[in-house]
Write a protein that holds these residues in place. Structure first.
Motif, PDB file in Angstrom:
ATOM      1  N   SER A  56     113.129  61.021  -5.814  1.00  0.00           N
ATOM      2  CA  SER A  56     112.443  60.364  -4.698  1.00  0.00           C
ATOM      3  C   SER A  56     111.601  59.173  -5.126  1.00  0.00           C
ATOM      4  CB  SER A  56     111.560  61.375  -3.960  1.00  0.00           C
ATOM      5  OG  SER A  56     110.575  61.894  -4.831  1.00  0.00           O
ATOM      6  N   ASN A  57     111.272  59.096  -6.388  1.00  0.00           N
ATOM      7  CA  ASN A  57     110.467  57.985  -6.896  1.00  0.00           C
ATOM      8  C   ASN A  57     111.117  57.381  -8.130  1.00  0.00           C
ATOM      9  OD1 ASN A  57     107.977  57.897  -5.201  1.00  0.00           O
ATOM     10  ND2 ASN A  57     107.866  60.027  -5.863  1.00  0.00           N
ATOM     11  N   THR A  58     111.159  56.066  -8.135  1.00  0.00           N
ATOM     12  CA  THR A  58     111.733  55.337  -9.259  1.00  0.00           C
ATOM     13  C   THR A  58     110.822  54.180  -9.642  1.00  0.00           C
ATOM     14  OG1 THR A  58     113.007  53.925  -7.758  1.00  0.00           O
ATOM     15  CG2 THR A  58     114.117  55.889  -8.609  1.00  0.00           C
ATOM     16  N   ASN A  59     110.921  53.782 -10.892  1.00  0.00           N
ATOM     17  CA  ASN A  59     110.203  52.606 -11.367  1.00  0.00           C
ATOM     18  C   ASN A  59     111.099  51.839 -12.328  1.00  0.00           C
ATOM     19  OD1 ASN A  59     107.322  52.329 -10.429  1.00  0.00           O
ATOM     20  ND2 ASN A  59     107.347  54.482 -11.013  1.00  0.00           N
ATOM     21  N   TYR A  60     110.908  50.519 -12.347  1.00  0.00           N
ATOM     22  CA  TYR A  60     111.765  49.666 -13.144  1.00  0.00           C
ATOM     23  C   TYR A  60     110.945  48.661 -13.946  1.00  0.00           C
ATOM     24  CZ  TYR A  60     115.355  51.387  -9.982  1.00  0.00           C
ATOM     25  OH  TYR A  60     116.207  52.188  -9.266  1.00  0.00           O
ATOM     26  N   ALA A  61     111.498  48.273 -15.082  1.00  0.00           N
ATOM     27  CA  ALA A  61     110.950  47.142 -15.811  1.00  0.00           C
ATOM     28  C   ALA A  61     111.187  45.884 -14.981  1.00  0.00           C
ATOM     29  CB  ALA A  61     111.613  47.018 -17.168  1.00  0.00           C
ATOM     30  N   GLU A  62     110.268  44.939 -15.111  1.00  0.00           N
ATOM     31  CA  GLU A  62     110.369  43.720 -14.302  1.00  0.00           C
ATOM     32  C   GLU A  62     111.693  42.993 -14.521  1.00  0.00           C
ATOM     33  OE1 GLU A  62     107.281  43.994 -11.849  1.00  0.00           O
ATOM     34  OE2 GLU A  62     108.585  42.222 -11.934  1.00  0.00           O
ATOM     35  N   PHE A  63     112.174  43.037 -15.753  1.00  0.00           N
ATOM     36  CA  PHE A  63     113.349  42.223 -16.071  1.00  0.00           C
ATOM     37  C   PHE A  63     114.648  42.808 -15.494  1.00  0.00           C
ATOM     38  CE2 PHE A  63     114.514  45.200 -19.359  1.00  0.00           C
ATOM     39  CZ  PHE A  63     113.314  45.592 -19.950  1.00  0.00           C
ATOM     40  N   VAL A  64     114.605  43.999 -14.895  1.00  0.00           N
ATOM     41  CA  VAL A  64     115.804  44.551 -14.257  1.00  0.00           C
ATOM     42  C   VAL A  64     115.616  44.799 -12.760  1.00  0.00           C
ATOM     43  CG1 VAL A  64     116.582  45.606 -16.402  1.00  0.00           C
ATOM     44  CG2 VAL A  64     115.319  46.992 -14.721  1.00  0.00           C
ATOM     45  N   LYS A  65     114.414  44.614 -12.268  1.00  0.00           N
ATOM     46  CA  LYS A  65     114.162  44.860 -10.841  1.00  0.00           C
ATOM     47  C   LYS A  65     115.085  44.036  -9.973  1.00  0.00           C
ATOM     48  CE  LYS A  65     109.380  46.480 -10.541  1.00  0.00           C
ATOM     49  NZ  LYS A  65     107.998  46.153 -10.135  1.00  0.00           N
ATOM     50  N   GLY A  66     115.665  44.688  -8.980  1.00  0.00           N
ATOM     51  CA  GLY A  66     116.568  44.007  -8.066  1.00  0.00           C
ATOM     52  C   GLY A  66     117.994  43.933  -8.563  1.00  0.00           C
ATOM     53  N   ARG A  67     118.210  44.285  -9.840  1.00  0.00           N
ATOM     54  CA  ARG A  67     119.567  44.241 -10.395  1.00  0.00           C
ATOM     55  C   ARG A  67     120.076  45.627 -10.778  1.00  0.00           C
ATOM     56  NH1 ARG A  67     120.616  41.680 -15.099  1.00  0.00           N
ATOM     57  NH2 ARG A  67     118.543  42.057 -15.978  1.00  0.00           N
ATOM     58  N   PHE A  68     119.181  46.475 -11.284  1.00  0.00           N
ATOM     59  CA  PHE A  68     119.567  47.812 -11.759  1.00  0.00           C
ATOM     60  C   PHE A  68     119.016  48.864 -10.804  1.00  0.00           C
ATOM     61  CE2 PHE A  68     119.849  46.907 -16.650  1.00  0.00           C
ATOM     62  CZ  PHE A  68     120.681  45.825 -16.396  1.00  0.00           C
ATOM     63  N   THR A  69     119.758  49.963 -10.674  1.00  0.00           N
ATOM     64  CA  THR A  69     119.324  51.085  -9.853  1.00  0.00           C
ATOM     65  C   THR A  69     119.541  52.387 -10.602  1.00  0.00           C
ATOM     66  OG1 THR A  69     119.911  49.897  -7.827  1.00  0.00           O
ATOM     67  CG2 THR A  69     119.575  52.282  -7.657  1.00  0.00           C
ATOM     68  N   ILE A  70     118.474  53.162 -10.736  1.00  0.00           N
ATOM     69  CA  ILE A  70     118.581  54.489 -11.348  1.00  0.00           C
ATOM     70  C   ILE A  70     118.716  55.528 -10.241  1.00  0.00           C
ATOM     71  CG2 ILE A  70     116.069  54.816 -11.459  1.00  0.00           C
ATOM     72  CD1 ILE A  70     116.500  56.314 -14.120  1.00  0.00           C
ATOM     73  N   SER A  71     119.556  56.519 -10.480  1.00  0.00           N
ATOM     74  CA  SER A  71     119.730  57.604  -9.521  1.00  0.00           C
ATOM     75  C   SER A  71     120.107  58.865 -10.281  1.00  0.00           C
ATOM     76  CB  SER A  71     120.800  57.253  -8.485  1.00  0.00           C
ATOM     77  OG  SER A  71     122.054  57.071  -9.111  1.00  0.00           O
ATOM     78  N   ARG A  72     120.121  59.972  -9.576  1.00  0.00           N
ATOM     79  CA  ARG A  72     120.481  61.235 -10.237  1.00  0.00           C
ATOM     80  C   ARG A  72     121.174  62.151  -9.250  1.00  0.00           C
ATOM     81  NH1 ARG A  72     115.206  63.470 -12.671  1.00  0.00           N
ATOM     82  NH2 ARG A  72     116.490  65.308 -13.194  1.00  0.00           N
ATOM     83  N   ASP A  73     121.986  63.037  -9.807  1.00  0.00           N
ATOM     84  CA  ASP A  73     122.640  64.071  -9.039  1.00  0.00           C
ATOM     85  C   ASP A  73     122.291  65.384  -9.718  1.00  0.00           C
ATOM     86  OD1 ASP A  73     124.325  65.919  -7.855  1.00  0.00           O
ATOM     87  OD2 ASP A  73     126.009  64.540  -7.717  1.00  0.00           O
ATOM     88  N   ASN A  74     121.343  66.097  -9.171  1.00  0.00           N
ATOM     89  CA  ASN A  74     120.889  67.325  -9.824  1.00  0.00           C
ATOM     90  C   ASN A  74     121.939  68.434  -9.782  1.00  0.00           C
ATOM     91  OD1 ASN A  74     118.502  66.186 -10.624  1.00  0.00           O
ATOM     92  ND2 ASN A  74     117.263  67.109  -8.997  1.00  0.00           N
ATOM     93  N   ALA A  75     122.849  68.356  -8.840  1.00  0.00           N
ATOM     94  CA  ALA A  75     123.932  69.342  -8.807  1.00  0.00           C
ATOM     95  C   ALA A  75     124.896  69.146  -9.974  1.00  0.00           C
ATOM     96  CB  ALA A  75     124.678  69.249  -7.490  1.00  0.00           C
ATOM     97  N   LYS A  76     124.949  67.918 -10.484  1.00  0.00           N
ATOM     98  CA  LYS A  76     125.852  67.604 -11.596  1.00  0.00           C
ATOM     99  C   LYS A  76     125.113  67.414 -12.909  1.00  0.00           C
ATOM    100  CE  LYS A  76     129.375  65.378  -8.713  1.00  0.00           C
ATOM    101  NZ  LYS A  76     130.166  64.141  -8.466  1.00  0.00           N
ATOM    102  N   ASN A  77     123.794  67.602 -12.891  1.00  0.00           N
ATOM    103  CA  ASN A  77     122.984  67.396 -14.107  1.00  0.00           C
ATOM    104  C   ASN A  77     123.252  66.023 -14.728  1.00  0.00           C
ATOM    105  OD1 ASN A  77     121.969  69.946 -13.742  1.00  0.00           O
ATOM    106  ND2 ASN A  77     122.740  70.792 -15.648  1.00  0.00           N
ATOM    107  N   THR A  78     123.274  65.020 -13.893  1.00  0.00           N
ATOM    108  CA  THR A  78     123.634  63.679 -14.352  1.00  0.00           C
ATOM    109  C   THR A  78     122.684  62.648 -13.776  1.00  0.00           C
ATOM    110  OG1 THR A  78     125.959  64.314 -14.536  1.00  0.00           O
ATOM    111  CG2 THR A  78     125.485  61.968 -14.450  1.00  0.00           C
ATOM    112  N   VAL A  79     122.315  61.704 -14.618  1.00  0.00           N
ATOM    113  CA  VAL A  79     121.535  60.551 -14.190  1.00  0.00           C
ATOM    114  C   VAL A  79     122.392  59.304 -14.396  1.00  0.00           C
ATOM    115  CG1 VAL A  79     120.390  60.316 -16.451  1.00  0.00           C
ATOM    116  CG2 VAL A  79     119.303  59.372 -14.391  1.00  0.00           C
ATOM    117  N   TYR A  80     122.221  58.356 -13.498  1.00  0.00           N
ATOM    118  CA  TYR A  80     123.052  57.150 -13.487  1.00  0.00           C
ATOM    119  C   TYR A  80     122.189  55.901 -13.604  1.00  0.00           C
ATOM    120  CZ  TYR A  80     126.288  60.508 -11.408  1.00  0.00           C
ATOM    121  OH  TYR A  80     127.074  61.619 -11.164  1.00  0.00           O
ATOM    122  N   LEU A  81     122.827  54.835 -14.060  1.00  0.00           N
ATOM    123  CA  LEU A  81     122.201  53.516 -14.039  1.00  0.00           C
ATOM    124  C   LEU A  81     123.250  52.528 -13.552  1.00  0.00           C
ATOM    125  CD1 LEU A  81     119.540  51.994 -14.700  1.00  0.00           C
ATOM    126  CD2 LEU A  81     120.621  51.360 -16.874  1.00  0.00           C
TER     127      LEU A  81
END
Length: 116
Positions: A56-81
């Motif tokens: 529900s909460n994410t934070n990004y380094a300034e140099f990737v803001k607006g370009r990169f997105t972090i997400s996760r699927d806890n049912a799959k034990n996986t985090v994405y970028l």
């Protein structure tokens, strides 16, 4: 034993996109914050993005803001970028990370090369 296994890296042209995955095991994934870092040749490892345990909460380094997105699927034990609008300066080895039982845990990394 905690295991983090990154995948999805490769060679991409400037302006292109890649989606990295990090499959986790050995701990209660859905209870822990996950992060992505990267390390370019000759440079220190740097934090890119953080996601809380439920996504529900994410934070990004300034140099990737607006370009990169972090997400996760806890049912799959996986985090994405999800990485869009890639630049040559995004070339690095990308690592996922978690802090569990007073230790930092790292995957082996996946190489991302942005070049024409």
């Amino acid at each position: 034993q905690v295991q983090l296994v990154e995948s999805g890296g490769g060679l991409v042209q400037p302006g292109g996109s890649l989606r990295l995955s990090c499959a986790a095991s050995g701990f209660a994934f859905s209870n822990y914050v996950m992060t992505w870092y990267r390390q370019a040749p000759g440079k220190e490892r740097e934090l890119i993005a953080v996601i809380d345990s439920i996504g529900s909460n994410t934070n990004y380094a300034e140099f990737v803001k607006g370009r990169f997105t972090i997400s996760r699927d806890n049912a799959k034990n996986t985090v994405y970028l999800q990485m869009n609008s890639l630049k040559p300066e995004d070339t690095a080895v990308y690592y996922c990370n978690t802090y569990y039982r007073n230790s930092d845990w790292w995957g082996q990394g996946t190489q991302v090369t942005v070049s024409s």
